[in-house]
Design an enzyme around this catalytic site. Structure first.
Site, PDB file in Angstrom:
ATOM      1  N   GLN A 174      22.424  83.322  38.689  1.00 32.27           N
ATOM      2  CA  GLN A 174      21.342  82.436  38.261  1.00 32.27           C
ATOM      3  C   GLN A 174      20.836  81.616  39.440  1.00 32.27           C
ATOM      4  O   GLN A 174      21.602  81.170  40.293  1.00 32.27           O
ATOM      5  CB  GLN A 174      21.798  81.537  37.122  1.00 32.27           C
ATOM      6  N   ASP A 307      20.938  82.913  22.862  1.00 32.88           N
ATOM      7  CA  ASP A 307      21.827  81.886  23.407  1.00 32.88           C
ATOM      8  C   ASP A 307      21.844  80.699  22.448  1.00 32.88           C
ATOM      9  O   ASP A 307      22.778  80.513  21.677  1.00 32.88           O
ATOM     10  CB  ASP A 307      21.360  81.487  24.807  1.00 32.88           C
ATOM     11  N   LYS A 331      28.694  82.282  25.344  1.00 34.76           N
ATOM     12  CA  LYS A 331      28.751  81.142  26.270  1.00 34.76           C
ATOM     13  C   LYS A 331      30.102  80.468  26.076  1.00 34.76           C
ATOM     14  O   LYS A 331      30.291  79.673  25.178  1.00 34.76           O
ATOM     15  CB  LYS A 331      27.589  80.193  26.008  1.00 34.76           C
ATOM     16  N   CYS A 361      26.817  76.603  34.697  1.00 36.19           N
ATOM     17  CA  CYS A 361      26.946  76.137  36.076  1.00 36.19           C
ATOM     18  C   CYS A 361      27.870  74.929  36.185  1.00 36.19           C
ATOM     19  O   CYS A 361      28.361  74.604  37.269  1.00 36.19           O
ATOM     20  CB  CYS A 361      25.571  75.797  36.633  1.00 36.19           C
TER      21      CYS A 361
END
Length: 426
Positions: A174, A307, A331, A361
Protein backbone atom coordinates in the site's frame (compact mmCIF):
# COMPACT_ATOMS: atom_id res chain seq x y z
CA UNK A 1 9.17 -33.36 30.21
CA UNK A 2 8.48 -29.63 30.48
CA UNK A 3 4.94 -28.75 31.52
CA UNK A 4 3.24 -26.78 28.69
CA UNK A 5 1.81 -24.06 30.93
CA UNK A 6 2.17 -20.33 31.44
CA UNK A 7 3.75 -19.40 34.75
CA UNK A 8 3.77 -15.61 34.44
CA UNK A 9 2.68 -12.76 32.18
CA UNK A 10 4.34 -9.43 31.45
CA UNK A 11 3.13 -6.35 29.56
CA UNK A 12 5.03 -3.75 27.56
CA UNK A 13 3.46 -0.60 26.07
CA UNK A 14 4.66 0.21 22.57
CA UNK A 15 3.97 1.98 19.30
CA UNK A 16 2.13 1.00 16.18
CA UNK A 17 3.78 1.70 12.85
CA UNK A 18 1.58 4.54 11.59
CA UNK A 19 -1.29 6.70 12.90
CA UNK A 20 -4.95 6.36 13.84
CA UNK A 21 -7.02 8.55 11.50
CA UNK A 22 -10.56 9.87 11.97
CA UNK A 23 -12.15 8.71 8.72
CA UNK A 24 -15.35 10.70 9.27
CA UNK A 25 -13.44 13.97 9.62
CA UNK A 26 -11.26 13.24 6.60
CA UNK A 27 -14.29 12.27 4.52
CA UNK A 28 -15.98 15.52 5.59
CA UNK A 29 -13.13 17.47 4.02
CA UNK A 30 -10.61 18.14 6.81
CA UNK A 31 -7.70 20.10 5.36
CA UNK A 32 -4.13 18.86 5.69
CA UNK A 33 -1.35 20.94 7.21
CA UNK A 34 1.83 19.07 6.43
CA UNK A 35 1.29 15.60 7.91
CA UNK A 36 -1.46 16.80 10.26
CA UNK A 37 -5.16 17.38 9.65
CA UNK A 38 -6.77 20.64 10.71
CA UNK A 39 -10.04 20.86 12.64
CA UNK A 40 -11.87 18.95 15.32
CA UNK A 41 -12.31 15.14 15.22
CA UNK A 42 -15.77 13.70 14.56
CA UNK A 43 -15.32 10.12 15.76
CA UNK A 44 -15.61 9.26 19.45
CA UNK A 45 -12.29 8.55 21.15
CA UNK A 46 -10.18 10.72 18.87
CA UNK A 47 -8.54 13.76 20.49
CA UNK A 48 -7.16 14.93 17.14
CA UNK A 49 -7.99 13.83 13.60
CA UNK A 50 -4.63 12.06 13.28
CA UNK A 51 -3.18 10.36 16.37
CA UNK A 52 -0.01 8.28 16.78
CA UNK A 53 -0.93 4.60 16.94
CA UNK A 54 -0.14 2.70 20.13
CA UNK A 55 0.26 -0.95 20.97
CA UNK A 56 0.43 -3.14 24.04
CA UNK A 57 2.66 -6.22 23.98
CA UNK A 58 1.81 -9.25 26.10
CA UNK A 59 4.57 -11.69 27.01
CA UNK A 60 3.82 -15.22 28.22
CA UNK A 61 6.50 -16.68 30.46
CA UNK A 62 6.51 -20.42 29.79
CA UNK A 63 7.60 -23.24 32.07
CA UNK A 64 11.03 -23.37 30.40
CA UNK A 65 11.44 -19.61 31.06
CA UNK A 66 11.09 -18.77 27.37
CA UNK A 67 8.96 -15.67 26.80
CA UNK A 68 6.72 -15.43 23.73
CA UNK A 69 4.96 -12.25 22.67
CA UNK A 70 1.86 -10.92 20.95
CA UNK A 71 0.90 -7.33 20.14
CA UNK A 72 -2.47 -5.64 20.68
CA UNK A 73 -3.59 -2.65 18.61
CA UNK A 74 -6.45 -1.34 16.46
CA UNK A 75 -6.55 -0.37 12.78
CA UNK A 76 -5.91 3.01 11.19
CA UNK A 77 -9.58 3.93 10.70
CA UNK A 78 -10.82 2.86 14.12
CA UNK A 79 -14.45 3.60 14.91
CA UNK A 80 -15.43 3.60 11.20
CA UNK A 81 -17.26 0.99 9.13
CA UNK A 82 -18.55 -0.90 12.16
CA UNK A 83 -15.12 -1.17 13.79
CA UNK A 84 -14.19 -0.90 17.46
CA UNK A 85 -13.19 2.48 18.94
CA UNK A 86 -9.67 3.86 18.78
CA UNK A 87 -7.16 1.97 20.95
CA UNK A 88 -6.65 3.23 24.50
CA UNK A 89 -3.60 1.65 26.14
CA UNK A 90 -4.71 2.30 29.73
CA UNK A 91 -8.17 0.78 29.21
CA UNK A 92 -6.82 -2.29 27.43
CA UNK A 93 -4.08 -2.78 30.00
CA UNK A 94 -6.54 -2.62 32.92
CA UNK A 95 -8.85 -5.21 31.36
CA UNK A 96 -5.94 -7.45 30.47
CA UNK A 97 -4.71 -7.41 34.05
CA UNK A 98 -8.10 -7.96 35.65
CA UNK A 99 -9.61 -10.54 33.29
CA UNK A 100 -7.11 -12.03 30.85
CA UNK A 101 -3.99 -12.61 32.94
CA UNK A 102 -5.81 -14.70 35.59
CA UNK A 103 -7.10 -16.91 32.76
CA UNK A 104 -3.63 -17.23 31.27
CA UNK A 105 -1.86 -18.34 34.43
CA UNK A 106 -1.43 -22.13 34.40
CA UNK A 107 -3.17 -22.33 31.02
CA UNK A 108 -2.08 -25.35 28.94
CA UNK A 109 -0.73 -23.90 25.70
CA UNK A 110 -0.03 -27.18 23.90
CA UNK A 111 -3.42 -26.98 22.13
CA UNK A 112 -3.74 -23.57 20.49
CA UNK A 113 -7.47 -23.62 19.73
CA UNK A 114 -8.43 -24.91 23.18
CA UNK A 115 -6.24 -22.26 24.83
CA UNK A 116 -7.90 -19.51 22.76
CA UNK A 117 -11.37 -20.79 23.69
CA UNK A 118 -10.49 -20.69 27.37
CA UNK A 119 -8.57 -17.42 27.57
CA UNK A 120 -10.65 -15.40 25.11
CA UNK A 121 -14.07 -16.44 26.39
CA UNK A 122 -16.70 -13.72 26.86
CA UNK A 123 -16.53 -11.47 29.91
CA UNK A 124 -19.80 -10.22 31.41
CA UNK A 125 -21.64 -11.66 28.39
CA UNK A 126 -19.56 -9.63 25.93
CA UNK A 127 -16.58 -10.40 23.74
CA UNK A 128 -13.29 -9.07 24.95
CA UNK A 129 -12.01 -6.08 22.94
CA UNK A 130 -10.79 -7.41 19.61
CA UNK A 131 -7.37 -5.84 20.17
CA UNK A 132 -6.96 -8.10 23.21
CA UNK A 133 -8.11 -11.15 21.25
CA UNK A 134 -5.64 -10.30 18.49
CA UNK A 135 -2.57 -9.83 20.66
CA UNK A 136 -3.24 -12.63 23.13
CA UNK A 137 -3.94 -15.15 20.37
CA UNK A 138 -0.62 -14.26 18.70
CA UNK A 139 1.16 -15.01 21.96
CA UNK A 140 -0.76 -18.27 22.44
CA UNK A 141 0.12 -19.39 18.93
CA UNK A 142 3.79 -18.66 19.56
CA UNK A 143 3.55 -20.55 22.85
CA UNK A 144 2.11 -23.63 21.10
CA UNK A 145 4.85 -23.42 18.47
CA UNK A 146 7.52 -23.06 21.14
CA UNK A 147 6.29 -26.14 23.00
CA UNK A 148 6.08 -28.17 19.77
CA UNK A 149 9.36 -26.76 18.40
CA UNK A 150 7.68 -25.88 15.11
CA UNK A 151 6.69 -22.80 13.13
CA UNK A 152 3.42 -20.98 13.76
CA UNK A 153 2.19 -22.20 10.36
CA UNK A 154 2.75 -25.82 11.34
CA UNK A 155 0.63 -25.37 14.46
CA UNK A 156 -2.21 -23.98 12.31
CA UNK A 157 -1.87 -26.83 9.82
CA UNK A 158 -1.94 -29.39 12.62
CA UNK A 159 -4.96 -27.94 14.42
CA UNK A 160 -7.00 -27.35 11.24
CA UNK A 161 -5.91 -30.63 9.62
CA UNK A 162 -4.27 -28.92 6.65
CA UNK A 163 -1.37 -30.21 4.55
CA UNK A 164 1.96 -28.44 4.96
CA UNK A 165 1.93 -25.65 2.35
CA UNK A 166 4.50 -25.23 -0.38
CA UNK A 167 2.94 -22.31 -2.22
CA UNK A 168 3.94 -18.65 -1.94
CA UNK A 169 1.14 -16.17 -1.15
CA UNK A 170 1.18 -13.03 -3.37
CA UNK A 171 2.10 -9.84 -1.49
CA UNK A 172 0.10 -6.62 -1.76
CA UNK A 173 1.72 -3.27 -0.92
CA UNK A 174 0.00 0.00 0.00
CA UNK A 175 1.25 3.41 -1.02
CA UNK A 176 -0.14 5.83 1.54
CA UNK A 177 -0.26 9.45 0.40
CA UNK A 178 3.18 9.29 -1.28
CA UNK A 179 1.57 7.64 -4.26
CA UNK A 180 3.98 8.27 -7.12
CA UNK A 181 7.21 7.60 -5.24
CA UNK A 182 5.81 4.50 -3.55
CA UNK A 183 4.34 3.12 -6.78
CA UNK A 184 7.83 3.37 -8.28
CA UNK A 185 9.23 1.45 -5.28
CA UNK A 186 6.61 -1.27 -5.69
CA UNK A 187 7.26 -1.64 -9.42
CA UNK A 188 11.04 -1.73 -8.98
CA UNK A 189 10.57 -4.49 -6.38
CA UNK A 190 8.07 -6.36 -8.63
CA UNK A 191 5.34 -6.46 -5.99
CA UNK A 192 2.57 -8.93 -6.87
CA UNK A 193 -0.38 -6.64 -6.11
CA UNK A 194 -0.32 -2.82 -5.98
CA UNK A 195 -0.77 0.04 -5.06
CA UNK A 196 -3.81 0.58 -2.73
CA UNK A 197 -3.64 4.30 -3.51
CA UNK A 198 -5.40 5.64 -0.41
CA UNK A 199 -8.26 7.22 -2.41
CA UNK A 200 -9.94 8.50 0.76
CA UNK A 201 -11.20 11.99 -0.19
CA UNK A 202 -13.14 13.82 -2.89
CA UNK A 203 -9.94 15.59 -3.90
CA UNK A 204 -8.18 12.29 -4.60
CA UNK A 205 -11.19 10.70 -6.32
CA UNK A 206 -12.01 13.74 -8.43
CA UNK A 207 -15.23 14.98 -10.02
CA UNK A 208 -17.05 11.95 -11.42
CA UNK A 209 -13.98 9.88 -10.55
CA UNK A 210 -11.79 11.26 -13.33
CA UNK A 211 -8.78 11.87 -11.08
CA UNK A 212 -8.95 8.29 -9.85
CA UNK A 213 -9.24 6.90 -13.38
CA UNK A 214 -6.21 8.95 -14.45
CA UNK A 215 -4.25 7.53 -11.53
CA UNK A 216 -5.15 3.95 -12.47
CA UNK A 217 -3.97 4.55 -16.05
CA UNK A 218 -0.78 6.20 -14.78
CA UNK A 219 0.04 3.17 -12.62
CA UNK A 220 -0.18 0.88 -15.66
CA UNK A 221 1.88 3.32 -17.76
CA UNK A 222 4.54 3.52 -15.05
CA UNK A 223 4.59 -0.28 -14.72
CA UNK A 224 5.43 -0.57 -18.41
CA UNK A 225 8.05 2.21 -18.22
CA UNK A 226 10.18 1.00 -15.30
CA UNK A 227 9.05 -2.57 -14.53
CA UNK A 228 11.05 -5.68 -15.37
CA UNK A 229 10.16 -7.32 -18.71
CA UNK A 230 7.06 -9.46 -18.23
CA UNK A 231 6.08 -7.84 -14.94
CA UNK A 232 2.28 -7.79 -14.83
CA UNK A 233 0.88 -7.02 -11.35
CA UNK A 234 -2.68 -7.19 -10.12
CA UNK A 235 -4.07 -3.68 -9.67
CA UNK A 236 -5.80 -3.14 -6.32
CA UNK A 237 -7.28 0.23 -5.33
CA UNK A 238 -9.05 1.13 -2.09
CA UNK A 239 -11.54 3.92 -2.81
CA UNK A 240 -13.04 4.19 0.70
CA UNK A 241 -16.62 4.34 -0.55
CA UNK A 242 -16.05 7.25 -2.92
CA UNK A 243 -17.60 5.61 -5.97
CA UNK A 244 -20.90 5.53 -4.12
CA UNK A 245 -20.43 8.98 -2.61
CA UNK A 246 -19.55 10.64 -5.92
CA UNK A 247 -21.28 8.53 -8.60
CA UNK A 248 -24.36 7.44 -6.64
CA UNK A 249 -25.36 4.73 -4.20
CA UNK A 250 -27.08 2.53 -6.79
CA UNK A 251 -25.56 -0.86 -7.59
CA UNK A 252 -25.98 -0.36 -11.35
CA UNK A 253 -24.15 3.00 -11.36
CA UNK A 254 -21.34 1.59 -9.22
CA UNK A 255 -20.92 -1.49 -11.43
CA UNK A 256 -20.96 0.69 -14.57
CA UNK A 257 -18.18 2.89 -13.16
CA UNK A 258 -16.03 -0.09 -12.11
CA UNK A 259 -16.45 -1.62 -15.56
CA UNK A 260 -15.31 1.65 -17.17
CA UNK A 261 -12.17 1.66 -15.02
CA UNK A 262 -11.48 -1.96 -16.05
CA UNK A 263 -11.89 -0.94 -19.69
CA UNK A 264 -9.25 1.76 -19.13
CA UNK A 265 -6.62 -0.92 -18.34
CA UNK A 266 -7.44 -3.96 -20.54
CA UNK A 267 -5.57 -7.14 -19.73
CA UNK A 268 -5.07 -6.28 -16.07
CA UNK A 269 -6.97 -7.82 -13.19
CA UNK A 270 -8.52 -4.94 -11.29
CA UNK A 271 -9.55 -5.04 -7.62
CA UNK A 272 -11.79 -2.26 -6.32
CA UNK A 273 -11.96 -2.26 -2.54
CA UNK A 274 -14.89 -0.61 -0.76
CA UNK A 275 -16.65 0.93 -3.77
CA UNK A 276 -19.38 2.13 -1.37
CA UNK A 277 -20.24 2.00 2.31
CA UNK A 278 -23.96 1.34 2.69
CA UNK A 279 -23.86 1.92 6.43
CA UNK A 280 -24.53 -1.54 7.87
CA UNK A 281 -23.57 -5.15 7.36
CA UNK A 282 -27.07 -6.02 6.16
CA UNK A 283 -27.19 -3.23 3.57
CA UNK A 284 -23.63 -3.96 2.46
CA UNK A 285 -24.49 -7.62 1.91
CA UNK A 286 -27.52 -6.84 -0.22
CA UNK A 287 -25.95 -4.14 -2.38
CA UNK A 288 -22.54 -5.75 -2.85
CA UNK A 289 -24.21 -8.98 -4.01
CA UNK A 290 -25.96 -6.91 -6.71
CA UNK A 291 -22.69 -5.25 -7.78
CA UNK A 292 -20.90 -8.60 -7.97
CA UNK A 293 -23.69 -10.13 -10.05
CA UNK A 294 -23.73 -7.16 -12.45
CA UNK A 295 -19.96 -7.32 -12.99
CA UNK A 296 -20.01 -11.10 -13.43
CA UNK A 297 -22.60 -10.77 -16.16
CA UNK A 298 -20.35 -8.30 -17.97
CA UNK A 299 -17.38 -10.67 -17.84
CA UNK A 300 -14.91 -7.94 -16.86
CA UNK A 301 -11.51 -8.36 -15.19
CA UNK A 302 -12.80 -6.26 -12.27
CA UNK A 303 -13.34 -7.78 -8.84
CA UNK A 304 -15.07 -6.20 -5.84
CA UNK A 305 -13.29 -6.37 -2.49
CA UNK A 306 -15.22 -5.88 0.74
CA UNK A 307 -13.71 -4.29 3.84
CA UNK A 308 -16.03 -1.92 5.71
CA UNK A 309 -19.02 -3.54 7.47
CA UNK A 310 -17.34 -6.96 7.11
CA UNK A 311 -15.26 -7.29 10.25
CA UNK A 312 -15.84 -10.42 12.32
CA UNK A 313 -15.72 -14.10 11.38
CA UNK A 314 -19.53 -14.11 11.37
CA UNK A 315 -19.61 -11.17 8.95
CA UNK A 316 -17.07 -12.85 6.68
CA UNK A 317 -19.12 -16.05 6.59
CA UNK A 318 -22.22 -14.08 5.56
CA UNK A 319 -20.40 -12.29 2.73
CA UNK A 320 -18.82 -15.52 1.51
CA UNK A 321 -22.06 -17.51 1.55
CA UNK A 322 -23.99 -14.66 -0.10
CA UNK A 323 -21.28 -14.12 -2.75
CA UNK A 324 -21.38 -10.44 -1.80
CA UNK A 325 -17.76 -9.94 -2.87
CA UNK A 326 -15.21 -11.51 -5.19
CA UNK A 327 -12.56 -11.08 -2.52
CA UNK A 328 -12.93 -10.53 1.22
CA UNK A 329 -10.39 -8.61 3.24
CA UNK A 330 -9.82 -10.51 6.47
CA UNK A 331 -8.62 -7.46 8.39
CA UNK A 332 -6.99 -9.34 11.21
CA UNK A 333 -7.15 -6.79 14.07
CA UNK A 334 -10.87 -6.34 13.32
CA UNK A 335 -11.50 -10.09 13.22
CA UNK A 336 -9.95 -10.51 16.67
CA UNK A 337 -8.40 -13.88 17.48
CA UNK A 338 -6.03 -15.06 14.77
CA UNK A 339 -7.69 -18.44 15.14
CA UNK A 340 -10.76 -16.76 13.63
CA UNK A 341 -8.66 -15.27 10.81
CA UNK A 342 -7.47 -18.78 9.92
CA UNK A 343 -11.07 -20.03 9.99
CA UNK A 344 -12.13 -17.07 7.84
CA UNK A 345 -9.75 -18.05 5.04
CA UNK A 346 -11.10 -21.58 5.09
CA UNK A 347 -14.71 -20.30 5.03
CA UNK A 348 -13.91 -18.18 1.96
CA UNK A 349 -12.29 -21.12 0.18
CA UNK A 350 -15.24 -23.39 0.97
CA UNK A 351 -17.55 -20.86 -0.69
CA UNK A 352 -15.40 -20.12 -3.72
CA UNK A 353 -14.61 -16.55 -2.64
CA UNK A 354 -11.11 -15.05 -2.56
CA UNK A 355 -9.50 -14.60 0.87
CA UNK A 356 -7.16 -11.67 1.40
CA UNK A 357 -5.23 -11.65 4.69
CA UNK A 358 -5.26 -7.95 5.45
CA UNK A 359 -4.49 -5.77 8.39
CA UNK A 360 -3.37 -2.25 8.98
CA UNK A 361 -0.41 0.09 8.70
CA UNK A 362 -0.79 0.62 12.46
CA UNK A 363 0.36 -2.92 13.24
CA UNK A 364 3.80 -4.07 14.41
CA UNK A 365 6.52 -6.29 13.00
CA UNK A 366 5.42 -9.01 15.44
CA UNK A 367 1.78 -9.10 14.32
CA UNK A 368 2.84 -8.89 10.66
CA UNK A 369 5.00 -11.99 10.96
CA UNK A 370 2.20 -13.90 12.66
CA UNK A 371 -0.11 -12.90 9.80
CA UNK A 372 2.30 -14.37 7.25
CA UNK A 373 2.11 -17.74 8.99
CA UNK A 374 -1.70 -17.65 8.92
CA UNK A 375 -1.78 -16.68 5.22
CA UNK A 376 0.70 -19.34 4.13
CA UNK A 377 -0.78 -22.13 6.28
CA UNK A 378 -4.32 -21.55 4.98
CA UNK A 379 -3.43 -20.72 1.37
CA UNK A 380 -4.85 -17.19 1.22
CA UNK A 381 -5.12 -15.54 -2.19
CA UNK A 382 -2.98 -12.57 -1.13
CA UNK A 383 -1.65 -10.81 1.97
CA UNK A 384 -0.89 -7.24 2.90
CA UNK A 385 2.67 -5.99 3.30
CA UNK A 386 2.76 -4.29 6.67
CA UNK A 387 3.33 -2.58 9.05
CA UNK A 388 3.74 1.11 8.26
CA UNK A 389 3.26 3.17 5.12
CA UNK A 390 6.87 3.19 3.94
CA UNK A 391 6.48 0.27 1.47
CA UNK A 392 10.06 -0.97 1.88
CA UNK A 393 9.66 -1.99 5.52
CA UNK A 394 6.41 -3.90 5.02
CA UNK A 395 7.65 -5.71 1.92
CA UNK A 396 10.83 -6.66 3.76
CA UNK A 397 9.12 -7.90 6.95
CA UNK A 398 6.35 -9.84 5.22
CA UNK A 399 8.41 -11.01 2.25
CA UNK A 400 11.36 -12.21 4.29
CA UNK A 401 9.15 -13.95 6.85
CA UNK A 402 7.39 -15.81 4.05
CA UNK A 403 10.68 -16.77 2.41
CA UNK A 404 12.12 -18.08 5.67
CA UNK A 405 8.91 -19.94 6.49
CA UNK A 406 8.71 -21.68 3.11
CA UNK A 407 12.38 -22.64 3.38
CA UNK A 408 11.77 -24.19 6.81
CA UNK A 409 8.74 -26.11 5.55
CA UNK A 410 10.69 -27.33 2.51
CA UNK A 411 13.47 -28.51 4.83
CA UNK A 412 10.93 -30.34 7.01
CA UNK A 413 9.48 -32.11 3.96
CA UNK A 414 12.93 -33.06 2.70
CA UNK A 415 13.98 -34.35 6.11
CA UNK A 416 10.77 -36.38 6.47
CA UNK A 417 11.22 -37.84 2.97
CA UNK A 418 14.77 -38.94 3.77
CA UNK A 419 13.61 -40.49 7.04
CA UNK A 420 10.73 -42.31 5.33
CA UNK A 421 13.05 -43.57 2.61
CA UNK A 422 15.48 -44.85 5.24
CA UNK A 423 12.74 -46.66 7.12
CA UNK A 424 11.46 -48.23 3.90
CA UNK A 425 14.90 -49.51 2.94
CA UNK A 426 15.44 -50.91 6.41
Amino acid sequence: MISPVIKDVILAPGNGSFFYDDQAAIRAGAAQDGFCYLGAPLTAGFTTIRMPSRSLSIGLVLSDDMIVWGDMMNVQYSGAGGREPVFQVDTIEALTKSVVIPRLLSCDVSNFLAACDRVLACHENKRLPLAIEYGVSQALLRAAAQMARTTLAEVICSEYHLPLPDTRVPIYAQSGDSREINVDKMILKSVDVLPHGLINSREKFGPSGERFRDFVKWVVKRTKEIGEPGYHPVLHFDVYGWIGLEIGMQAQKIADFIARVADDVPGYRLHIECPADFGSTEAQLEEYAKIVALLDRRGTEARVVVDEQCNTLGDIQLFAETKAAHLIQIKMPDVGSIADSARAVLVCKENGVGAYIGGSCTETDLSARAAVNIAVATGAEMMLARPGMGVDEGISIVGNEQSRLLSVLDYRRSKNSRRDAGEASA
